[in-house]
Design a protein around this motif. Structure first.
Motif, short mmCIF file in Angstrom:
data_model
loop_
_atom_site.label_atom_id
_atom_site.label_comp_id
_atom_site.label_asym_id
_atom_site.label_seq_id
_atom_site.Cartn_x
_atom_site.Cartn_y
_atom_site.Cartn_z
N MET A 130 0.82 -1.21 0.00
CA MET A 130 0.00 0.00 0.00
C MET A 130 0.86 1.26 0.00
SD MET A 130 -3.09 -0.74 -0.32
CE MET A 130 -2.65 -2.19 -1.27
N ILE A 131 1.95 1.24 0.75
CA ILE A 131 2.85 2.38 0.81
C ILE A 131 3.46 2.65 -0.57
CG2 ILE A 131 5.05 3.20 1.77
CD1 ILE A 131 4.27 1.63 4.35
N GLU A 132 3.89 1.59 -1.25
CA GLU A 132 4.44 1.76 -2.59
C GLU A 132 3.39 2.27 -3.57
OE1 GLU A 132 7.65 1.59 -3.64
OE2 GLU A 132 7.94 1.51 -1.46
N ASN A 133 2.16 1.80 -3.44
CA ASN A 133 1.09 2.26 -4.32
C ASN A 133 0.81 3.75 -4.15
OD1 ASN A 133 0.73 -0.25 -5.46
ND2 ASN A 133 -0.96 -0.84 -4.14
N ILE A 134 0.88 4.22 -2.90
CA ILE A 134 0.69 5.65 -2.65
C ILE A 134 1.83 6.44 -3.28
CG2 ILE A 134 0.82 7.41 -0.84
CD1 ILE A 134 -1.90 6.27 -1.01
N LYS A 135 3.05 5.99 -3.10
CA LYS A 135 4.20 6.69 -3.67
C LYS A 135 4.11 6.77 -5.19
CE LYS A 135 7.78 5.74 -0.21
NZ LYS A 135 9.10 5.10 0.00
N ASN A 136 3.60 5.70 -5.80
CA ASN A 136 3.52 5.64 -7.26
C ASN A 136 2.24 6.26 -7.80
OD1 ASN A 136 5.99 4.27 -7.36
ND2 ASN A 136 5.01 2.27 -7.19
N ASN A 137 1.38 6.74 -6.89
CA ASN A 137 0.12 7.38 -7.29
C ASN A 137 -0.81 6.45 -8.07
OD1 ASN A 137 -0.92 9.92 -6.56
ND2 ASN A 137 0.81 10.95 -7.53
N GLN A 149 7.16 6.88 8.44
CA GLN A 149 7.76 8.20 8.26
C GLN A 149 8.32 8.25 6.85
OE1 GLN A 149 7.67 10.61 10.53
NE2 GLN A 149 6.69 9.35 12.10
N ASP A 150 7.69 9.02 5.99
CA ASP A 150 8.13 9.11 4.61
C ASP A 150 7.82 10.51 4.09
OD1 ASP A 150 8.07 8.87 1.61
OD2 ASP A 150 8.60 6.81 2.10
N HIS A 151 8.82 11.17 3.52
CA HIS A 151 8.65 12.56 3.09
C HIS A 151 7.68 12.70 1.91
CE1 HIS A 151 11.63 11.17 0.15
NE2 HIS A 151 11.26 12.19 -0.61
N MET A 152 7.33 11.58 1.27
CA MET A 152 6.41 11.64 0.13
C MET A 152 4.95 11.41 0.53
SD MET A 152 8.60 9.49 -2.71
CE MET A 152 7.30 9.65 -3.93
N ILE A 153 4.73 11.07 1.81
CA ILE A 153 3.40 10.64 2.21
C ILE A 153 2.89 11.42 3.41
CG2 ILE A 153 2.05 8.68 3.07
CD1 ILE A 153 3.91 6.83 1.56
N ASN A 154 1.63 11.84 3.35
CA ASN A 154 0.93 12.42 4.50
C ASN A 154 0.18 11.31 5.22
OD1 ASN A 154 1.72 15.09 3.89
ND2 ASN A 154 0.02 15.31 2.46
N THR A 155 0.26 11.28 6.56
CA THR A 155 -0.41 10.23 7.33
C THR A 155 -1.27 10.85 8.43
OG1 THR A 155 1.31 9.98 9.03
CG2 THR A 155 1.59 8.74 6.98
N SER A 156 -2.34 10.14 8.79
CA SER A 156 -3.16 10.53 9.93
C SER A 156 -3.80 9.29 10.54
CB SER A 156 -4.25 11.53 9.51
OG SER A 156 -5.13 10.95 8.56
N ARG A 157 -3.97 9.31 11.86
CA ARG A 157 -4.60 8.17 12.53
C ARG A 157 -6.11 8.20 12.29
NH1 ARG A 157 -1.88 8.25 18.60
NH2 ARG A 157 0.19 7.48 18.00
N ILE A 158 -6.69 7.03 12.04
CA ILE A 158 -8.13 6.99 11.83
C ILE A 158 -8.85 6.03 12.76
CG2 ILE A 158 -8.04 7.73 9.43
CD1 ILE A 158 -8.34 4.80 8.61
N ALA A 159 -8.15 5.10 13.40
CA ALA A 159 -8.83 4.15 14.30
C ALA A 159 -7.81 3.49 15.22
CB ALA A 159 -9.58 3.09 13.50
N LYS A 160 -8.25 3.22 16.43
CA LYS A 160 -7.40 2.56 17.42
C LYS A 160 -7.68 1.07 17.42
CE LYS A 160 -5.99 3.01 22.27
NZ LYS A 160 -6.26 3.72 23.54
N ASP A 161 -6.66 0.30 17.71
CA ASP A 161 -6.79 -1.15 17.71
C ASP A 161 -5.89 -1.72 18.81
OD1 ASP A 161 -7.68 -3.63 16.84
OD2 ASP A 161 -6.11 -3.82 15.33
N TYR A 251 -3.70 3.80 9.96
CA TYR A 251 -3.29 5.09 9.44
C TYR A 251 -3.80 5.29 8.01
CZ TYR A 251 -0.11 5.23 13.40
OH TYR A 251 0.41 5.23 14.66
N LEU A 252 -4.26 6.50 7.75
CA LEU A 252 -4.71 6.90 6.42
C LEU A 252 -3.56 7.60 5.71
CD1 LEU A 252 -8.13 8.52 5.62
CD2 LEU A 252 -6.04 9.48 4.68
N LEU A 253 -3.29 7.18 4.47
CA LEU A 253 -2.17 7.71 3.71
C LEU A 253 -2.63 8.41 2.43
CD1 LEU A 253 0.19 4.58 3.74
CD2 LEU A 253 -0.13 6.27 5.55
N THR A 254 -2.03 9.54 2.13
CA THR A 254 -2.20 10.17 0.82
C THR A 254 -0.83 10.69 0.38
OG1 THR A 254 -2.77 12.29 1.87
CG2 THR A 254 -4.60 10.89 1.14
N HIS A 255 -0.63 10.74 -0.91
CA HIS A 255 0.61 11.31 -1.44
C HIS A 255 0.63 12.80 -1.10
CE1 HIS A 255 3.74 12.56 -4.23
NE2 HIS A 255 4.04 11.29 -4.42
#
Length: 274
Positions: A130-137, A149-161, A251-255
């Motif tokens: 999934m991380i690679e797919n986000i990086k490659n758009n 931690q990746d400078h190409m990706i924005n992350t945010s928490r969406i649910a606790k487990d 975690y929710l990821l977007t480029h």
């Protein structure tokens, strides 16, 4: 300033000076914009005969293009404003298996109910993919089970487990065999933490599907450490479940360069209210 707009204004007013006044600029600036068009297309736009200004044949062609361009832009503005609040189109979500199999369906049901014209494609794979797919758009949004931690990706928490230990029966369970997710899975990281915490060193059997892992534990073939969110009422009836002091988040990821349009904004808001 847009030289095509300048050209249209000059033709309308038949004057560089009046065009400049209407466009709130200077006459030399208007002259420069017309010259830019002439240099770009290697043509002469205007000709002057006894102080009378008229378009050359090439200038007429350019003027027709300028009018068509202005009309297309006006239609575009109209369409964008009209569609701004309409949620429709296509999005692709990539999710790790645990979230995708056990938590995502309710969000998709809510979205389909509220926005029937929004088509959402879902791809399930492990967190590393999934991380690679986000990086490659190749996907619009990703959901994973570990912090990155990746400078190409924005992350945010969406649910606790949290993680739990599951066994068929505490008295007869085979604790020499542990069913565990494959490397690259976000769950695998926390399973290894759990084994270390319990000071266990069993034989590991890798399976890339949590449901199958639970089936193996149901059959009494070994034990596992799984996400609490994957447990069903049947699991609680049949299995011995021991809480572990291991919390994690999805975690929710977007480029970082991804444009967040209305569709994607609504999707993110829905997932953030887990």
């Amino acid at each position: 300033m847009d030289p095509y707009k300048v050209l249209t204004e000059v033709v309308k007013e038949r004057s560089f000076t009046k065009a400049a006044e209407n466009l709130y600029t200077s006459q030399p600036s208007v002259s420069r914009d017309i010259k830019r068009l002439e240099n770009k297309y290697e043509i002469k736009v205007f000709e002057f005969n006894h102080s009378k200004m008229s378009l050359t044949n090439d200038g007429k062609k350019l003027f027709r293009y300028a009018l068509q361009r202005a009309q297309m832009e006006a239609e575009l503005w109209h369409d964008l404003k009209e569609e701004h609040n309409k949620v429709a189109g296509e999005l692709t979500i990539g999710s790790s298996y645990t979230y995708g199999e056990y938590k995502l369906s309710q969000h998709l049901t809510d979205l389909v109910t509220c926005y029937p014209d929004l088509r959402i494609n879902v791809r399930l794979d492990n967190s590393e993919t999934m991380i690679e797919n986000i990086k490659n758009n190749t996907i619009d949004l990703g959901i994973v089970e570990k912090e990155i931690q990746d400078h190409m990706i924005n992350t945010s928490r969406i649910a606790k487990d949290e993680m739990v230990l599951i066994r068929r029966n505490i008295n007869v369970s085979n604790e020499d065999r542990c069913f565990i997710r494959e490397r690259g899975s976000g769950t695998r990281v926390y399973q290894e933490i759990g084994l270390s915490q319990l000071k266990l060193n069993p034989y590991l059997v890798e399976i890339n599907n949590t449901t199958l892992i639970k089936h193996m534990v149901h059959a009494g073939n070994g034990f596992a450490i799984v996400s609490k969110s994957t447990l069903t009422p049947t699991d609680y009836k049949i299995l011995d479940i021991t809480p572990l002091n291991i919390e994690r988040y999805f975690y929710l990821l977007t480029h970082k360069n991804k444009y967040i349009d209305t569709n994607l904004k609504i999707l993110i808001e829905n997932l953030e209210h887990s």
